[in-house]
Design an enzyme around this catalytic site. Structure first.
Site, short mmCIF file in Angstrom:
data_model
loop_
_atom_site.label_atom_id
_atom_site.label_comp_id
_atom_site.label_asym_id
_atom_site.label_seq_id
_atom_site.Cartn_x
_atom_site.Cartn_y
_atom_site.Cartn_z
N LYS A 232 -49.90 4.48 -7.81
CA LYS A 232 -50.47 3.37 -8.02
C LYS A 232 -50.02 3.01 -9.52
O LYS A 232 -49.79 4.16 -10.23
CB LYS A 232 -52.07 3.17 -8.04
CG LYS A 232 -52.65 3.55 -6.83
CD LYS A 232 -54.14 3.57 -6.84
CE LYS A 232 -54.87 4.16 -5.88
NZ LYS A 232 -56.45 3.94 -5.94
N GLY B 201 -40.60 0.49 -21.70
CA GLY B 201 -41.25 1.53 -22.58
C GLY B 201 -42.30 2.25 -21.91
O GLY B 201 -43.02 3.01 -22.29
N GLU C 172 -51.40 -1.86 -16.23
CA GLU C 172 -52.24 -2.84 -16.71
C GLU C 172 -53.59 -2.43 -16.57
O GLU C 172 -54.51 -2.76 -17.48
CB GLU C 172 -52.34 -3.81 -15.39
CG GLU C 172 -50.87 -4.17 -14.73
CD GLU C 172 -50.12 -5.33 -15.50
OE1 GLU C 172 -50.47 -5.69 -16.59
OE2 GLU C 172 -48.77 -5.47 -15.27
N ARG D 115 -51.52 9.28 -7.23
CA ARG D 115 -50.60 10.37 -7.69
C ARG D 115 -50.04 10.12 -9.02
O ARG D 115 -49.23 9.05 -9.32
CB ARG D 115 -49.27 10.88 -6.86
CG ARG D 115 -48.63 12.20 -7.11
CD ARG D 115 -47.37 12.22 -6.45
NE ARG D 115 -47.73 12.21 -5.11
CZ ARG D 115 -47.92 13.61 -4.42
NH1 ARG D 115 -48.28 14.56 -5.20
NH2 ARG D 115 -48.40 13.68 -3.13
#
Length: 736
Positions: free
Chosen positions: A697, A462, A701, A625
């Site tokens: 990156k 998702g 999280e 980015r």
């Protein structure tokens, strides 16, 4: 061809390519698949937390209508353990009579319909020989594990520095167990054809499911195919191969028919892991002008009797600030509880709450603005490695976030802001998430009609993997995104890692970059012997791709289209593989950086009613980015909602008398709902990361990290009452 050269596709807020399928119901989740003559399985769970099965009578269940098989430890075949992995599979189920936690599977019933299987499962009679369980984190009988993953860290002498510090904060913080609770119920559909096994499964790691099932059942891995094109959420719950997956395959083999097994919501609370509880002691020493001299953080977290969950809660303190003396220690305590496992931002969610709350406490002790204290101790290089970061824009996150939030208008004195009966407070937290990237493979194909097909055996839970990889593939091949199909969720494709740890975008993006680059090289290789081609003699670094063509750098007229090259060579298509394996920090000469960010939160507290409301949130994020700003913003917003849940609502309650999860339904387990979600502003700052060619990156999280600390810090500013445990409850706020 070594970097993203055009700005038209990447970074744009492109709509999800899988969106129409999902909103029309055409996207098939594991529970949607079926086979001819399919049977259904129902589970029977233990009703004690510790002991043994002393009596088992399945005769009534076996006589029930439609029943094909009843499996228990008395008749189940012996199974092998799964392969070694840093996310180890729990031991195979139904292998002995021992009970390790309430909810452990003790039987599985297979029948012609789901209703028949459930009805028969209720007819099984089970007796137990009870043992005294260990259920509390502070139980002195519990086994304690020291440095379970070898990740404790030290630099300098934290104890001596604490003794010499001008100011010391010494406090204990606690976080509750949380349960992942994705909307989609986990399901497994298994079908055997001899030794060949096909499985549809709610997993975040298809290749690990394939490897595990092959090892457990002793069949060739090449004969196991795992399919998971869509997952109804996971938040880390799908990173392990849980016992119900093995039971579905076992039931299908024993019954001789395909079998579907769908967990109920209560079974989701005990069968697919949960975030462990923690008790953390944090000590911070500083000079009177706000320079950190010591950080000492020790975490004690819960783990199941046989579990091996990796959750280094204290580790983040080693790199959070420029402090010369740091000591971090993680400890675990074994309890008779269901398996603990990853839940969004594992370890960092809990550890950040403790550390950033303690830093906030220190700012008040020093009379410094909480933001200023963080800026004075900003780590320009990685404090533990002494290497420059591959990228870091945390300072910009602080500055931009503070400006957008209006932090400068914050009065220093707690309790000085009111709006009628509401006390108003501002809080903040610095946030980071560790760097992670696993090896990955991908394959890219350009067909004779000019379309491309790129794939890898990963999942999209998702987060938008389908979409951003379509964008990247189109960028790398110089094609319109409408001509590119990116596919995943099938272990017949090149193997890929788990969708977790905020590492998939970098790993898969790098593999896709390599595959597309190798594919362009393959096209050039076909022209090596054609002196008439304008591309003859060109290497991959000598060309640019655009508009479905390859042309010489700076000379767009000197090139050829993919379709013309394939036609001239008599090829229907051309394919190439690519893989990614990140360099070691010492070889790269820099410290790999995960995402960074800053949270700014406004809360309102009614001290007479004990009500807490989050009024607004500003998040400034350094995600490297950003491939798709719309999807990245969605990830931060979703994680923020999860962070509100962690801070204010979520608590998986184990009954101390029985070991049963007492709130294993959506009626009893509280999560943040629409009324709890405030206005949210997300802004992205920073530059592409240097540690991978795509410059990304992960942001999945980081969206949750820091919300608990920022809310608790804002509550202190509103009320003058320091909250050191989450979730924050009404009794903690009454008469604040």
């Amino acid at each position: 061809m070594t970097i993203i050269e055009r700005a038209g596709l990447v970074g744009a807020g492109v709509d999800r390519v899988d969106g129409p399928l999902k909103v029309t119901g055409a996207a098939h989740y594991p529970n949607d698949f079926s086979f001819p003559d399919m049977a259904y399985a129902a589970l029977v769970r233990a009703t004690i937390p510790a002991g043994r099965v002393s009596h088992l009578d399945t005769s009534a269940a076996e006589r029930a209508p439609g029943v094909l098989a009843v499996l228990t430890h008395l008749n189940a075949p012996k199974l092998e353990s799964g392969p070694p992995s840093f996310l180890r599979t729990p031991p195979p189920p139904l292998q002995d009579d021992r009970i390790r936690y309430y909810g452990q599977y003790v039987a599985v019933v297979v029948a012609g319909t789901a209703e028949q299987a459930s009805a028969a499962a209720r007819r099984i009679e089970i007796g137990y020989e009870r043992a005294e369980p260990v259920l509390e984190i502070d139980d002195p009988r519990a086994e304690r594990i020291t440095n379970p993953w070898g990740m404790d860290a030290n630099r300098g002498d934290a104890q001596a520095a604490l003794g010499a510090a001008d100011v010391v904060i010494d406090a204990t913080y606690t976080t509750a167990e949380n349960t992942n609770n994705p909307l989609g119920l986990f399901a497994t559909v298994a079908a055997w054809d001899g030794d060949a096994l096909t499985v549809h499964d709610s997993t975040q790691w298809p290749t690990q499911v394939r490897a595990t099932l092959a090892k457990v059942f002793g069949v060739p891995e090449a004969g196991v195919r795992v399919l998971v094109p869509y997952v109804g959420g996971g938040f880390g719950a799908g990173l392990r191969v849980w016992p119900h997956v093995i039971l579905a395959a076992l039931a299908a083999r024993e019954a001789g028919r395909p079998v579907k097994l769908v967990l109920t919501r209560p079974e989701m609370f005990t069968g697919i892991g949960h975030r462990p509880a923690t008790v953390q002691r944090v000590r911070i020493g500083a000079t009177r002008d706000g320079r950190l001299t010591a950080i000492d953080q020790e975490s004690l977290s819960t783990v199941s009797i046989e579990g091996d969950n990796i959750e280094p809660c204290a580790a983040g303190a080693t790199s959070a600030y420029a402090c010369p003396n740091v000591s971090t220690r993680d400890r675990q305590v074994r309890l008779n509880i269901p398996w603990t496992s990853s839940m969004r931002a594992p370890g960092e969610a809990q550890g950040n709450f403790a550390l950033e709350s303690a830093v906030d406490e220190l700012s008040y002790s020093l009379g410094l603005d909480p933001l200023e204290l963080r800026l004075r101790n900003y780590a320009e290089v990685h404090p533990q490695y002494g290497l420059p970061w591959s990228s870091k824009a945390l300072r910009e996150c602080y500055e931009v976030g503070a400006e957008r939030f209006g932090w400068s208008r914050r009065p220093a004195r707690p309790g000085s802001m009111r709006d009628g009966d509401w006390l108003v407070g501002y809080g903040m937290a610095g946030i980071s998430y560790f760097w992670y990237q696993a090896p990955c493979q991908a394959r890219a194909t350009v067909r004779g009609d000019g379309t491309a097909y790129v794939r890898s055996a990963v999942t999209d839970i998702g987060t938008g993997t389908y979409t951003v990889m379509t964008q990247l593939s189109a960028e790398f091949l110089g094609l319109d995104p409408g001509l590119v199909t990116f596919d995943l969720g099938d272990t017949s494709m090149p193997p890929g890692p788990q969708a977790g740890g905020s590492g998939l975008t970098a790993a898969l993006g790098t593999a896709v970059h390599a595959a597309c680059r190798n594919l362009v090289r393959a096209f050039l290789d076909t022209l090596a012997g054609d002196p008439a081609s304008p591309l003859a003699g060109c290497g991959v670094d000598d060309v640019t791709v655009a508009g479905g063509r390859i042309h010489r750098n700076g000379e767009p007229e000197r090139g050829e289209s993919y379709t013309r090259i394939l036609a001239a060579q008599g090829l229907a298509e051309l394919s190439a593989d690519g893989d990614s394996a990140p360099p070691r920090p010492q070889d790269a000469g820099m410290a790999p950086a995960g995402p960074f960010g800053a949270r700014f939160v406004e809360v309102r507290v009614d001290p007479d009613l004990g009500l807490l409301r989050v009024a607004r949130v500003v998040s400034a994020i350094d995600g490297g980015r950003i491939l798709n700003e719309k999807l990245a913003r969605s990830q931060i917003i979703g994680g923020t909602v999860g962070g509100i849940g962690m801070a204010m609502f979520e608590d998986t309650v184990t009954d101390p008398g029985t070991g049963r999860v007492a709130n294993a339904t959506f009626g009893d387990y509280l999560v943040a709902v629409n009324a709890d979600v405030p206005d949210m502003e997300v802004t992205f700052v920073g530059e592409p990361d240097r540690y991978n060619p795509v410059g990304v990156k992960g942001v999945g999280e980081i969206g949750l990290v820091g919300m608990a600390a920022a809310i608790a810090n804002a509550v202190y500013h509103a009320t003058g009452r320091r909250i050191r445990s989450v979730p924050i409850t009404i009794d903690q706020l009454l008469a604040a």
